[in-house]
Design a protein around this motif. Structure first.
Motif, short mmCIF file in Angstrom:
data_model
loop_
_atom_site.label_atom_id
_atom_site.label_comp_id
_atom_site.label_asym_id
_atom_site.label_seq_id
_atom_site.Cartn_x
_atom_site.Cartn_y
_atom_site.Cartn_z
N ASP A 123 4.94 -7.22 6.07
CA ASP A 123 5.07 -6.64 7.48
C ASP A 123 4.54 -5.14 7.33
O ASP A 123 4.84 -4.23 8.00
N ASN A 124 4.10 -4.93 6.40
CA ASN A 124 3.15 -3.36 6.11
C ASN A 124 4.00 -2.37 5.37
O ASN A 124 3.73 -1.26 5.45
N THR A 125 5.33 -2.79 4.95
CA THR A 125 6.23 -1.78 4.43
C THR A 125 6.17 -1.97 2.97
O THR A 125 5.31 -2.88 2.28
N GLY A 126 6.48 -1.27 2.21
CA GLY A 126 6.24 -1.27 0.63
C GLY A 126 7.57 -0.65 -0.24
O GLY A 126 8.44 -0.02 0.72
N ALA A 127 7.58 -0.67 -1.24
CA ALA A 127 8.96 -0.25 -2.11
C ALA A 127 7.94 0.01 -3.50
O ALA A 127 7.10 -0.65 -3.77
#
Length: 141
Positions: A123-127
């Motif tokens: 979903d194009n998020t990251g961590a």
């Protein structure tokens, strides 16, 4: 029933309970023993992969070498937060003994590996994912 033999136990529950207690009481980041659902607010620490091997076993002594992976998750921009949490956790684990029941810690904790990496999701998020591995030698009481 075997006579005159030291009964052997696997120390996973005792070590996990002690690790959870020390981390929960010694710093402010939430600690989870269960598999995270992905809905937990970051940052958090997860008690990850756990290994143990018998170290010394004879009629009088039973020792184990324990390796615990700690997974630290942060959604802050950059690695500063995850690196700071790993530093705090390493200090805590190498300064204080595990509050074990039925076992005792021999010597101090050894931080044998640490790393921080970026994770990118569909979903194009990251961590940022910090991994810290700590090892202990413990003896059955």
């Amino acid at each position: 029933r075997l006579q005159n033999m030291l009964r052997r136990r696997i120390p996973f529950n005792a070590v996990q309970q002690a690790m959870y207690a020390l981390l929960s009481q010694g710093q402010t980041i939430p600690v989870y023993d269960r598999i995270p659902t992905g809905e937990e607010p970051m940052p958090y620490i997860w008690l990850g992969t756990f290994y143990g091997t018998p170290e010394v076993s004879n009629k009088a002594v039973s020792m184990h070498r324990i390796s615990q992976q700690l997974d630290i998750w942060s959604d802050e921009q950059g690695k500063k937060e995850v690196n700071g949490i790993m530093d705090d956790v390493a200090y805590l684990l190498t300064t204080y003994a595990l509050p074990l029941v039925g076992y005792r810690q021999i010597d101090g904790a050894d931080i044998t590996q640490y790393r921080a990496l970026a994770e990118r999701y569909a979903d194009n998020t990251g961590a940022y994912h910090g991994i810290l591995i700590v090892e202990y030698t413990i003896e059955e009481e």
